[in-house]
Structures are given as structure tokens and as C-alpha cells.
Design an enzyme around this catalytic site. Structure first.
Site, PDB file in Angstrom:
ATOM      1  N   ASP A  74       0.863  -1.180   0.000  1.00 46.58           N
ATOM      2  CA  ASP A  74       0.000   0.000   0.000  1.00 46.58           C
ATOM      3  C   ASP A  74       0.904   1.236   0.000  1.00 46.58           C
ATOM      4  O   ASP A  74       0.698   2.177   0.778  1.00 46.58           O
ATOM      5  CB  ASP A  74      -0.948  -0.015   1.207  1.00 46.58           C
ATOM      6  CG  ASP A  74      -1.938   1.151   1.188  1.00 46.58           C
ATOM      7  OD1 ASP A  74      -2.052   1.824   0.138  1.00 46.58           O
ATOM      8  OD2 ASP A  74      -2.585   1.401   2.226  1.00 46.58           O
ATOM      9  N   ASP A 184      -5.027  -4.993  11.733  1.00 41.73           N
ATOM     10  CA  ASP A 184      -5.209  -3.894  12.694  1.00 41.73           C
ATOM     11  C   ASP A 184      -4.535  -4.214  14.022  1.00 41.73           C
ATOM     12  O   ASP A 184      -4.581  -5.352  14.499  1.00 41.73           O
ATOM     13  CB  ASP A 184      -6.704  -3.674  12.972  1.00 41.73           C
ATOM     14  CG  ASP A 184      -7.335  -2.752  11.957  1.00 41.73           C
ATOM     15  OD1 ASP A 184      -7.129  -2.965  10.756  1.00 41.73           O
ATOM     16  OD2 ASP A 184      -8.048  -1.809  12.387  1.00 41.73           O
ATOM     17  N   ARG A 212       0.999  13.330  10.786  1.00 42.81           N
ATOM     18  CA  ARG A 212      -0.296  13.212  10.127  1.00 42.81           C
ATOM     19  C   ARG A 212      -0.788  11.818  10.540  1.00 42.81           C
ATOM     20  O   ARG A 212      -0.219  10.796  10.160  1.00 42.81           O
ATOM     21  CB  ARG A 212      -0.122  13.333   8.614  1.00 42.81           C
ATOM     22  CG  ARG A 212      -1.418  13.171   7.810  1.00 42.81           C
ATOM     23  CD  ARG A 212      -1.445  11.831   7.154  1.00 42.81           C
ATOM     24  NE  ARG A 212      -2.558  11.635   6.255  1.00 42.81           N
ATOM     25  CZ  ARG A 212      -3.038  10.426   5.975  1.00 42.81           C
ATOM     26  NH1 ARG A 212      -2.512   9.349   6.511  1.00 42.81           N
ATOM     27  NH2 ARG A 212      -4.034  10.299   5.145  1.00 42.81           N
ATOM     28  N   ASP A 214      -2.767   8.727  10.568  1.00 38.46           N
ATOM     29  CA  ASP A 214      -3.535   7.983   9.575  1.00 38.46           C
ATOM     30  C   ASP A 214      -4.743   7.298  10.216  1.00 38.46           C
ATOM     31  O   ASP A 214      -4.654   6.778  11.333  1.00 38.46           O
ATOM     32  CB  ASP A 214      -2.587   6.911   8.981  1.00 38.46           C
ATOM     33  CG  ASP A 214      -3.152   6.210   7.764  1.00 38.46           C
ATOM     34  OD1 ASP A 214      -3.399   6.889   6.764  1.00 38.46           O
ATOM     35  OD2 ASP A 214      -3.334   4.972   7.815  1.00 38.46           O
ATOM     36  N   GLU A 221     -11.474   2.802  17.570  1.00 40.22           N
ATOM     37  CA  GLU A 221     -12.594   1.873  17.767  1.00 40.22           C
ATOM     38  C   GLU A 221     -12.193   0.848  18.813  1.00 40.22           C
ATOM     39  O   GLU A 221     -11.220   0.116  18.632  1.00 40.22           O
ATOM     40  CB  GLU A 221     -12.876   1.112  16.472  1.00 40.22           C
ATOM     41  CG  GLU A 221     -13.710   1.868  15.499  1.00 40.22           C
ATOM     42  CD  GLU A 221     -14.080   1.021  14.285  1.00 40.22           C
ATOM     43  OE1 GLU A 221     -13.545  -0.097  14.143  1.00 40.22           O
ATOM     44  OE2 GLU A 221     -14.893   1.494  13.492  1.00 40.22           O
ATOM     45  N   GLU A 256      -6.318  12.349  10.124  1.00 37.86           N
ATOM     46  CA  GLU A 256      -7.078  11.975   8.942  1.00 37.86           C
ATOM     47  C   GLU A 256      -8.379  11.346   9.427  1.00 37.86           C
ATOM     48  O   GLU A 256      -8.408  10.175   9.808  1.00 37.86           O
ATOM     49  CB  GLU A 256      -6.296  10.963   8.095  1.00 37.86           C
ATOM     50  CG  GLU A 256      -6.971  10.684   6.775  1.00 37.86           C
ATOM     51  CD  GLU A 256      -6.947   9.222   6.344  1.00 37.86           C
ATOM     52  OE1 GLU A 256      -7.395   8.935   5.239  1.00 37.86           O
ATOM     53  OE2 GLU A 256      -6.503   8.356   7.123  1.00 37.86           O
TER      54      GLU A 256
HETATM   55  C1  NOJ Z   1      -5.267   6.459   4.588  1.00 36.36           C
HETATM   56  C2  NOJ Z   1      -4.167   6.794   3.636  1.00 36.36           C
HETATM   57  O1  NOJ Z   1      -4.320   8.111   3.191  1.00 36.36           O
HETATM   58  C3  NOJ Z   1      -4.231   5.791   2.508  1.00 36.36           C
HETATM   59  O2  NOJ Z   1      -3.354   6.143   1.481  1.00 36.36           O
HETATM   60  C4  NOJ Z   1      -3.949   4.415   3.062  1.00 36.36           C
HETATM   61  O3  NOJ Z   1      -4.129   3.457   2.044  1.00 36.36           O
HETATM   62  C5  NOJ Z   1      -4.868   4.075   4.227  1.00 36.36           C
HETATM   63  N1  NOJ Z   1      -5.037   5.154   5.163  1.00 36.36           N
HETATM   64  C6  NOJ Z   1      -4.342   2.881   4.992  1.00 36.36           C
HETATM   65  O4  NOJ Z   1      -3.205   3.247   5.740  1.00 36.36           O
END
Ligand code: NOJ
Length: 556
Positions: A74, A184, A212, A214, A221, A256
Site C-alpha cells: 500500500d 489492525d 499526520r 492515519d 474503535e 485523517e
Molecule cells: C489512509 C491513507 O491516506 C491511505 O493512502 C492508506 O491506504 C490508508 N489510510 C491505509 O493506511
């Protein structure tokens, strides 16, 4: 926060006190920014070489996408070791040199903190799956049986099959809100909370100024897993903020969290004791609706709905980021209008809710519309976050999968591979086709063109910095007398600015009053305005914008 701490904070002017209240943040991926050693991938030394560019642009802080070791499934949001730098991006020494050089230029460094999950390849998960008696087993979330709602709550529909997957080693199912390779972490376990604090402490000691954070709503939760009926543990946010501030007083945690306005104060804290900043995803979606449809009312309403936040808190406004434009909070009809205008092909859309394009391609590379959007961003109440390459009008590559389309290498010159790398092949293709070809759009060409988007953006940032009222002040949405024109008035410490934006491609006439204003000084065009019968009449070109200072051109 204790009563005592609260009182101490109250004794300073909270609005003026914190750097993040009024800043310009520049988001980038180290791997896509600049390669210094010719291996085809960007690195910390390359980024360090480009700090003068960022300084000249006027950025106050750089937000680094994840740079820790990761299998990269990712794009780094699957961390395999929280305490190191990915070798492909450089050494710990290269990182320290970068932070030092940024500090010399007065630029702070913020990093992504991805602690909702790890990679399946993280040592903790490897230990956890091997044995139920390992201390790491309880760091993740397991179930012997496949929960009934194993398909509920997927973040990446179409690309993710479930939120529970079988782990062949442990013989149990594990919970993953995101992709299958991102198990998780279990924050109901105090050891995991303590470890998250260590990660924060570690990077603060490396010179980082903030995080930042995430996936905030998913971290908090407790217990995790949709079937468990989780509650949100907002105190976690206060706790990590307090921990971080105990190590560095002016640290910022930027969350975020794409939430509805009623939820905002749970994250900021009613007295500002939660996380200091949040991205304003809510306003962003209605902003895109306004840009696409020309209809302003829902956007204005979103601004008003997110207006009240504690003094020490701040919104981060943005246009595009590294993900899809998330339109999930629009009505289906509104979303379809945006799709039709900005992402009509299926291949431009993602996860049934968003668009995986850059701003310039969505706006048809229309300079006037792009200027409107960016002038608007820099005039929204909060701190502005921009994405690398948007200052040039960079495009996207829809041949790349999912969100990688908007993560192509930075376009520096018209040389091979956009001057990003000297290697024959960049780790990810540079854009070498169409209107956004690097031979047409690059830093070198735009640097020596005073009419370029880069020059314009640099001027805009300077203007924004001369108007601290926007980050620090109170604001009112003006009745401009035109349904197409948004008017915002900011006031702070007796100083004031008025900013107008015409969302229509046709000229518009406004007619509005500004209390206490004898004259509006035009900050862009030298076209000052005096009221006629108490009202200002300002005409705006199609997609036009105007920035005015009230009563004093150069405030004391
Ligand atoms: C939010 C991030 O902005 C995104 O790019 C990512 O795939 C997911 N969280 C998982 O970490």
C-alpha cells in the site's frame, strides 16, 4: 487536560500562539520527489537537494508520506518497522541531514504516523501468528470463527474482499479494516498504546515536528471489528497529544478523519484538548461539488457547519491529496454531477465514491479554473495543504493502478525522465504524454516564466502569508448579491481582509456591504474600491477572484 494546564494555556493568546494555525504544508512522497543516486527511486538526499526550491515556494512544513521499511503493498502505508528508514530512500544519516537542512531553512517536517495497522510482514505480526502465548498475539485482533459481518466496513470496495481473513499459520481469522496485508493493531491492549507512544517519542527525537495521524476513527474503535459494536475512544487522542506535547511543546497532530460536523469536537476536544488539527474532508467534498456544478450553497453551508472549533485547534484545508477525491458524503445526485464533470470514465473513478485524478486534469487544464481553485484554497479558514506538483499543474497517469495514478514522479526538467532520475527507468513512469507531458510541464520551464502557474502559486502563497487573519481570525460568509460569488471576510486584531471568488465561468457583478470598511485595497490588481451608498460593487471575470485588505493597505 487538567484544569491547571488548561488555565496556563488560557493565559496565552491561543490563536496567535501555535505555528500550525497559519501555515502552508507541502505533501510529498520521498520516493517520487527526486532521485540523487541514479537508482530510479527518489531518496532523502534528493529531497534535501530540493529544499531551496520548497523554501522559495514559501512552504512552512513538509508532510512526508510513509518512509519506513515496508513491502510497499500500500505504497508504504503497510509499515514493517516503525523505527527505521526504508533503505531504498537512504540511511538514518541521510534522514537526519534532511531534517537539519530543513530546519536551517525554517521548514518543519511532519510525517505520516500509520499506527492503525502494520504490514503482515512486521515482526510483531510474524510473532503473533506463530503462537497464542506470544505477547504479540494480543497486539492484533483474532477470531476463531469467521464473523458474520466479515464483509462490513471495507475501506477499499472492489479491491478488498473482507475485513476478516484467515491466517494460515495461526489458523485464526484476523481483523483488517484496510487491505488483507494490513492487520489492525489492538489498542484495547495498553502495551500497544505504550508502543505507539514510543514511536511518537522516537521520531520527535529525530527532529520531527508533528504527525499526520492515519485512519484516526479506526484506531480509536474499541473493541475493533464491526460486529463488536465498537465505541470510539476519544480519550486516546487526548492521551497521545499530551504524550507528544510532553516531549515537544509545539508538536502538531493532524488527523485523517473524514467525519460529519457533529463529530468534530470529539476529535479536537471541547476545550481543544484532543488532536490539534484535522483535515476538513467535509468542506472538501462540497468544494468539489461547487467547482463542478457552480452551485455554492452546500459548500457555504459546510463552511458554516465546521466553523466553531476551539481556539488552539485548526482545520487543514486541501484540494487534492495522495488518495482519491472522496465524495462519499455527497448525495448520490451530487456525486454523479461531480463524476460527470470531473471523472466521467469508469477508469477515473474509484471505490464507488471518488475520483483518482489530479486537480489540473479534472479542471481540463483550464488555467483560470485552476487559479480559482487554488486562490480559494489559500483563502479558506485554516492551514493550507498542497500536494507536490500541483504548483506546476501536474497531471495523472490512469494506466497506474488505484491511487498510484496521482503519485507519479515530480517533473523537474525537460530532460529524460523529467530530471527526476538519471536512471534509464524511473521506479514509476513519469508522465510523458498529452498536455501534462513533463517536456511541457516542469519546474525548470516554469521557474523562468513569470506568467507560469509556479510563479503565480509562489505569489499567491506570499499574499496568503501577508494575510494572517485567514489562519488566525474569525470569519463571516458575506452576502455578495451574486449566487455565483463566495465572499469571505476575516478579522483579527483589528485587521481585516475580504476575499471574493466567482465559481461561474461567466462574469459576475457583486453588491455587498462590509461593516466598518471605508475602502477595500485590492491586493492583486491595484483596483481599490470605495462604497457607493454603503455598498461595494465589484465585477469579477469568469472564474475571477479578488483579495482586498480593509482600510489599510499595509497594516501596522
Ligand atoms: C489512509 C491513507 O491516506 C491511505 O493512502 C492508506 O491506504 C490508508 N489510510 C491505509 O493506511
Amino acid at each position: 487536560m487538567s484544569g491547571l494546564a488548561q488555565d496556563k494555556l488560557a493565559s496565552v493568546d491561543l490563536k496567535n500562539h501555535f505555528w500550525y494555525k497559519n501555515a502552508v504544508i507541502y505533501n510529498l512522497e520521498v520516493s517520487a520527489f527526486k532521485d540523487s543516486d541514479g537508482d530510479g527511486r527518489g531518496d532523502f538526499t534528493g529531497l534535501t537537494q530540493k529544499l531551496d526550491y520548497l523554501s522559495a515556494l514559501g512552504v512552512d512544513a513538509i508532510w512526508l508520506a510513509p518512509f519506513q521499511p515496508s513491502p510497499g503493498q500500500d505504497d508504504g502505508y503497510d509499515v514493517a518497522d516503525f523505527y527505521a528508514v526504508d533503505k531504498r530512500l537512504g540511511t538514518g544519516g541521510d534522514f537526519a541531514e534532511f531534517v537539519n537542512q530543513a530546519q536551517i531553512r525554517g521548514i518543519r517536517v511532519i510525517m505520516d504516523l500509520v499506527i492503525n495497522h502494520t504490514s503482515t510482514q512486521h515482526q510483531w505480526f510474524q510473532e503473533a501468528r506463530k503462537s497464542k502465548t506470544s505477547k504479540y498475539h494480543d497486539w492484533y485482533i483474532w477470531s476463531d470463527k469467521l464473523p458474520k459481518d466479515y464483509k462490513v466496513g471495507m475501506v477499499f470496495p472492489g479491491y478488498q474482499e473482507a475485513v476478516w481473513s484467515m491466517d494460515s499459520v495461526s489458523g485464526q481469522y484476523y481483523y483488517h479494516r484496510f487491505y488483507q496485508f494490513q492487520p489492525d493493531l489492538n489498542y484495547a491492549n495498553p502495551e500497544v498504546v505504550r508502543e505507539a507512544q514510543k514511536i511518537i517519542g522516537f521520531w520527535l527525537n529525530q527532529g520531527i515536528s508533528g504527525f499526520r495521524l492515519d485512519a484516526v476513527p479506526f484506531i480509536i474503535e474499541i473493541p475493533k471489528g464491526p460486529g463488536n459494536n465498537p465505541k470510539l475512544d476519544y480519550k486516546f487522542l487526548t492521551d497521545i497529544r499530551q504524550f507528544a506535547q510532553s516531549r515537544k511543546a509545539d508538536v502538531v497532530i493532524l488527523g485523517e478523519a473524514n467525519v460529519v460536523p457533529e463529530e468534530n469536537l470529539n476529535y479536537f476536544g471541547k476545550g481543544g484538548e484532543g488532536i490539534q488539527m484535522m483535515f476538513n474532508f467535509y468542506v472538501n467534498q462540497f468544494l468539489f461539488y461547487a467547482l463542478a456544478s457552480g452551485k455554492l450553497e452546500p459548500f457555504k453551508k459546510a463552511l458554516v457547519e465546521t466553523q466553531i472549533i476551539p481556539d488552539a485547534s485548526q482545520w487543514a484545508h486541501f484540494l487534492r491529496n495522495h488518495d482519491e477525491v472522496d465524495l462519499g458524503r455527497l448525495t448520490e445526485k451530487q456525486r454523479n454531477e461531480v463524476f460527470e464533470k470531473f471523472g466521467p470514465d469508469k477508469n477515473m473513478q474509484l471505490y464507488d465514491r471518488g475520483i483518482r485524478r489530479r486537480l489540473s486534469t479534472m479542471l481540463g487544464n483550464d488555467r483560470k479554473h485552476i487559479e480559482l481553485a487554488y486562490s480559494l484554497l489559500f483563502s479558506l479558514p485554516g492551514t493550507a495543504v498542497i500536494r507536490y506538483g500541483d504548483e506546476l499543474g501536474m497531471g495523472d497517469d490512469l494506466r497506474l493502478q488505484e491511487r498510484i495514478s496521482v503519485r507519479t514522479p515530480m517533473q523537474w526538467t525537460s530532460d529524460k525522465n523529467a530530471g527526476f532520475t538519471t536512471a534509464d527507468t524511473a521506479f514509476r513512469p513519469v508522465i510523458d504524454f498529452g498536455e501534462h507531458d513533463y517536456k511541457k510541464i516542469n519546474v525548470a520551464a516554469q521557474t523562468r516564466d513569470s506568467s507560469s502557474l509556479l510563479s503565480w502559486t509562489t505569489t499567491l502563497i506570499r499574499m496568503r502569508k501577508a494575510c494572517p487573519e485567514i489562519g488566525l481570525g474569525d470569519y463571516t460568509v458575506l452576502d455578495t448579491g451574486s449566487p455565483d460569488v463566495l465572499g469571505l471576510r476575516y478579522e483579527h486584531n483589528g485587521k481585516s481582509v475580504v476575499i471574493l471568488h466567482n465559481f461561474s465561468d461567466q462574469p459576475q457583478q457583486t453588491n455587498f456591504s462590509v461593516k466598518g470598511a471605508d475602502i477595500l485595497y485590492d491586493l492583486i490588481n491595484n483596483d481599490d474600491k470605495k462604497p457607493v451608498a454603503g455598498k461595494y460593487n465589484v465585477s469579477l471575470k469568469g472564474y475571477g477572484y479578488q483579495w482586498f485588505r480593509v482600510n489599510q493597505l499595509i497594516p501596522n
